[in-house]
Scaffold this motif. Structure first.
Motif, PDB file in Angstrom:
ATOM      1  N   ARG A 510       0.661  -1.294   0.254  1.00 50.79           N
ATOM      2  CA  ARG A 510      -0.124  -0.252   0.117  1.00 50.79           C
ATOM      3  C   ARG A 510       0.714   0.764   0.345  1.00 50.79           C
ATOM      4  NH1 ARG A 510      -5.499  -0.681   2.038  1.00 50.79           N
ATOM      5  NH2 ARG A 510      -5.696  -3.038   1.994  1.00 50.79           N
ATOM      6  N   ALA A 511       1.968   0.904  -0.290  1.00 53.20           N
ATOM      7  CA  ALA A 511       2.677   2.476  -1.012  1.00 53.20           C
ATOM      8  C   ALA A 511       1.943   3.440  -2.102  1.00 53.20           C
ATOM      9  CB  ALA A 511       4.011   2.279  -1.876  1.00 53.20           C
ATOM     10  N   THR A 512       2.243   4.859  -0.583  1.00 50.15           N
ATOM     11  CA  THR A 512       1.781   6.179  -1.311  1.00 50.15           C
ATOM     12  C   THR A 512       2.608   6.656  -1.478  1.00 50.15           C
ATOM     13  OG1 THR A 512       1.065   7.000   0.863  1.00 50.15           O
ATOM     14  CG2 THR A 512      -0.876   5.349  -0.841  1.00 50.15           C
ATOM     15  N   ALA A 574      -8.215   4.463  -0.679  1.00 49.11           N
ATOM     16  CA  ALA A 574      -8.488   3.039   0.048  1.00 49.11           C
ATOM     17  C   ALA A 574      -8.286   3.573   2.010  1.00 49.11           C
ATOM     18  CB  ALA A 574      -7.667   1.686  -0.402  1.00 49.11           C
ATOM     19  N   THR A 575      -9.205   2.893   2.812  1.00 45.87           N
ATOM     20  CA  THR A 575      -9.844   3.020   3.985  1.00 45.87           C
ATOM     21  C   THR A 575      -8.919   1.727   4.413  1.00 45.87           C
ATOM     22  OG1 THR A 575     -11.875   1.438   4.167  1.00 45.87           O
ATOM     23  CG2 THR A 575     -12.056   3.589   3.454  1.00 45.87           C
ATOM     24  N   SER A 576      -8.319   1.430   5.616  1.00 44.54           N
ATOM     25  CA  SER A 576      -7.393   1.126   6.433  1.00 44.54           C
ATOM     26  C   SER A 576      -7.704  -0.684   6.262  1.00 44.54           C
ATOM     27  CB  SER A 576      -7.284   1.507   8.020  1.00 44.54           C
ATOM     28  OG  SER A 576      -7.669   1.014   8.906  1.00 44.54           O
ATOM     29  N   ASP A 577      -9.614  -0.962   6.164  1.00 46.03           N
ATOM     30  CA  ASP A 577      -9.664  -1.995   6.718  1.00 46.03           C
ATOM     31  C   ASP A 577     -10.031  -2.285   5.225  1.00 46.03           C
ATOM     32  OD1 ASP A 577     -12.440  -0.424   6.078  1.00 46.03           O
ATOM     33  OD2 ASP A 577     -13.175  -1.205   7.052  1.00 46.03           O
ATOM     34  N   ASP A 578     -10.471  -2.300   3.806  1.00 46.25           N
ATOM     35  CA  ASP A 578     -10.606  -2.578   2.570  1.00 46.25           C
ATOM     36  C   ASP A 578      -9.847  -3.573   2.307  1.00 46.25           C
ATOM     37  OD1 ASP A 578     -10.954  -3.092   0.038  1.00 46.25           O
ATOM     38  OD2 ASP A 578     -10.875  -0.768  -0.831  1.00 46.25           O
ATOM     39  N   PRO A 579     -10.185  -4.812   2.133  1.00 40.55           N
ATOM     40  CA  PRO A 579      -9.183  -5.211   1.610  1.00 40.55           C
ATOM     41  C   PRO A 579      -8.575  -6.419   0.863  1.00 40.55           C
ATOM     42  CG  PRO A 579     -11.176  -7.008   2.312  1.00 40.55           C
ATOM     43  CD  PRO A 579     -11.341  -5.032   2.298  1.00 40.55           C
ATOM     44  N   PHE A 580      -9.665  -5.262  -0.348  1.00 38.22           N
ATOM     45  CA  PHE A 580      -8.812  -5.222  -1.952  1.00 38.22           C
ATOM     46  C   PHE A 580      -7.615  -5.237  -2.388  1.00 38.22           C
ATOM     47  CE2 PHE A 580      -8.679  -3.267  -6.119  1.00 38.22           C
ATOM     48  CZ  PHE A 580      -9.248  -4.099  -6.916  1.00 38.22           C
ATOM     49  N   TYR A 608     -14.726  -2.688  -3.999  1.00 37.52           N
ATOM     50  CA  TYR A 608     -14.705  -1.825  -2.688  1.00 37.52           C
ATOM     51  C   TYR A 608     -14.581  -0.450  -2.987  1.00 37.52           C
ATOM     52  CZ  TYR A 608     -14.961  -5.718   0.559  1.00 37.52           C
ATOM     53  OH  TYR A 608     -14.947  -6.508   1.417  1.00 37.52           O
ATOM     54  N   HIS A 609     -16.038  -0.102  -2.973  1.00 38.79           N
ATOM     55  CA  HIS A 609     -16.247   1.519  -3.488  1.00 38.79           C
ATOM     56  C   HIS A 609     -14.655   2.058  -3.422  1.00 38.79           C
ATOM     57  CE1 HIS A 609     -18.132   5.310  -4.159  1.00 38.79           C
ATOM     58  NE2 HIS A 609     -17.868   5.652  -3.500  1.00 38.79           N
TER      59      HIS A 609
END
Length: 641
Positions: A510-512, A574-580, A608-609
């Motif tokens: 999840r690198a940003t 993405a949110t922290s609980d998004d497993p996508f 996920y949205h």
């Protein structure tokens, strides 16, 4: 398709290409004037040295030139010693020369960029074999070898001096222009203008490698640049990061802040104007109020540079490759490469001596010149050599029959040569797909039309040299195809699998904090391999990987390029609980295994949205398996239950 790519590369123009064309053309014209005025031999050798020595900047040109002088001196000195002690025993002379030639080709393959020095050694060794057959006088042979070295020295000196006269060839100027181009392209992409000729990811990877090299040379050669080197380094980091963010914003389906985008674009155009003028002055504040995370990140980067003049470099920069291939003494591929080149050259030498056909001495040079790592690169260069030679032969005949009778001064001769050298220089300054055609065009024209010190009228000599080039290419192509064919197919398959594994790891991290640099560099490597693979004779029954014609190479590269951008954008929303992304990482690892030939069942990818979610799944739907036994991916494979 290959012809269309060749034409596109031949017609593309840029400021750097125009500058390189001017420098090459001027060097060739000065050497023509100098050699013909003072009746110096080997003008054609001097011309090809110009094309090989001229690099992107004057520092590299001087370094390569010095290396050429030293290597040629050692090679020709060794050749003199061989001839001295084996002149009366041709068999021993041939065996000694072929032994050195074999190891020169081996080290050319395993030493990477330094392999060019051993390429020169191999050329000298094989070219010098024609001298004893020209004359029975040993003194003349010695003079020929010494004049050969002198012609190379004169060509190198002229080339370095010509390049030193143009500011466009200096590293600090090129560094500033590249940074300006990055800032300009960032502004264009923010406003939806596609000003680049390459995908943004590959462009960033290429620019980073070149900027790093130019930065080191600029600090060594320009004191003014060195004083502001940290600011310039930060500006280049800002430009690279901003271009990646601008591409993220461009592909974002939810973008709407038109007014804020215009402010940011104008700011980057201001930075580009300053960089073109080699200035790094102040700029107006660019803090903006926006709900878009990407625009906000861009604004923060610009403000950070304006206030502190400090932007961290891109994360994940790869290390430089080793000087010598790590498997140089274990992998039989390198010895096979040297042996194939030796065998092809020896066959051509036997034909040359058995027929006593002096005019086809270029037959042996062809075997060395087209020898490349990989079957595709060899056939690609062989085709460029034939095209360049035939084109130069046609131009030489036209000049000899229709133009030369009307010339009575050297000025007229130079005016006739000007468009020819300019055209060959334009091709040579282009991409690798067309560059060698330009080198061959200029060299063959000089070999056919400028080999004497007076008007040329012997069309037989012209015919023989072109026949020698074509025969050498044919012999080399047959040997490389039927004897240990070195296809790029397994390397391409391995590198494509590595690319998708890197994409999987990037998803899981999840690198940003910057663009996926290592992924872009891997895409660049795979693209180069794919370009070489396109030139392989897959229709031949002897090709060991004929099934590779069914591989979706182009589609996989395009999808990987989009995934790198879309995943970077998705992770920002993405949110922290998004497993996508975790599911996607696992799925991409499985797809990489499938490229390697392992049978797997694709995992479902839940949606996920997220503004980048639909674009991600649309890209994944375009992926196909590389092995014919695997079915294409279906909607059920991708979306799951």
């Amino acid at each position: 398709m290959i012809l269309r790519q060749w034409l596109d590369d031949a017609l593309k123009g840029s400021a750097e290409r125009q500058s390189a064309t001017l420098r090459l053309t001027l060097s060739c014209l000065l050497l023509t004037l100098l050699f013909l005025s003072f009746q110096l031999p080997f003008l054609a050798v001097a011309i090809i040295v110009v094309f090989y020595v001229t690099q992107k900047n004057v520092v590299l040109t001087a370094g390569i030139g010095l290396g050429f002088v030293v290597v040629a001196l050692l090679a020709l000195g060794g050749m003199l010693l061989i001839i001295k002690y084996t002149y009366d025993t041709p068999l021993i002379r041939l065996v000694a020369s072929l032994f050195l030639f074999f190891w020169a080709m081996f080290f050319m393959r395993v030493l990477g960029k330094l392999g060019l020095a051993f390429f020169v050694v191999a050329l000298v060794l094989i070219y010098a074999q024609t001298f004893p057959s020209m004359t029975g006088e040993s003194e003349i042979i010695v003079r020929l070898i010494l004049w050969l070295w002198m012609s190379m020295v004169v060509a190198i000196v002229v080339t370095v001096l010509v390049n030193a006269c143009f500011i466009q060839a200096y590293p600090h100027y090129q560094y500033c222009q590249r940074v300006a181009a990055l800032c300009q392209q960032t502004a264009d992409r923010l406003q939806g203008i596609n000003s680049g000729e390459q995908p943004v990811g590959i462009f960033i990877a290429e620019q980073l490698n070149e900027l790093q090299s130019l930065y080191k040379f600029a600090c060594l050669t320009n004191s003014d640049f060195k004083e502001k080197s940290k600011s310039w380094y930060s500006l280049s980091n800002l430009a690279l990061k901003s271009l990646a963010l601008a591409e993220l914003y461009h592909v974002n389906p939810g973008k709407a802040d038109t007014q804020q985008v215009t402010r940011l674009a104008e700011h980057f155009r201001q930075l580009a104007t300053q960089a073109r003028q080699r200035e790094i002055g102040g700029s107006s504040p660019v803090a903006i109020a926006t709900a878009d995370k990407i625009l906000e990140e861009l604004s923060q980067l610009c403000e950070q540079f304006r206030v502190t003049r400090s932007i961290a470099p891109l994360p994940g920069q790869t290390e430089k490759p080793p000087l010598m291939a790590v498997d140089a003494w274990r992998n039989p591929l390198y010895l096979q490469f040297a042996l194939k080149t030796l065998l092809a050259s020896l066959l051509c030498y036997l034909f040359y001596t058995a027929t006593a056909w002096q005019g086809v001495h270029t037959i042996m040079l062809s075997c060395v010149i087209v020898a490349q790592p990989g079957l595709g690169a060899t056939y690609q260069k062989a085709g460029l050599r034939v095209v360049g030679a035939l084109g130069a032969a046609v131009v030489a005949v036209i000049g000899m029959v229709f133009i030369q009778p009307h010339l009575d001064t050297i000025v007229g001769l130079l005016l006739m040569c000007l468009p020819i050298f300019a055209f060959s220089a334009w091709l040579a300054a282009g991409s690798e797909r067309v560059a060698y055609a330009g080198i061959q065009f200029g060299f063959t024209f000089a070999l056919l039309f400028l080999s004497g010190f007076g008007p040329m009228s012997n069309l037989t000599e012209l015919r023989d040299r072109v026949i020698g080039i074509i025969l050498g290419v044919i012999v080399a192509s047959i040997v490389y195809l039927y004897l240990w064919p070195d296809s790029d197919a397994p390397r391409l398959q391995k590198n494509m699998a590595r690319l998708y594994r890197q994409l999987g790891r990037y998803c899981s991290q999840r690198a940003t904090d910057g663009p996926p640099l290592q992924i872009y560099q891997q895409i660049e490597q795979v693209t180069e391999l794919a370009s070489r693979f396109d030139a392989e004779p897959l229709a031949s029954t002897t090709h060991p990987y004929r099934c590779a014609v069914q591989w979706p190479i182009k589609e996989s590269l395009e999808v990987a390029q989009r995934l790198a951008i879309l995943v970077s954008g998705y992770s920002r929303y993405a949110t922290s609980d998004d497993p996508f992304l975790n599911h996607l990482a696992h799925w991409l690892q499985n797809y990489a295994n499938a490229i390697d030939g392992e049978v797997i069942s694709p995992l479902p990818v839940p949606l996920y949205h997220n503004p980048y979610g639909d674009a991600l799944l649309e890209s994944l739907r375009q992926l196909r398996y590389w092995q014919p036994i695997f079915p294409q991916l279906t909607q059920e494979h991708l979306d799951g239950d």
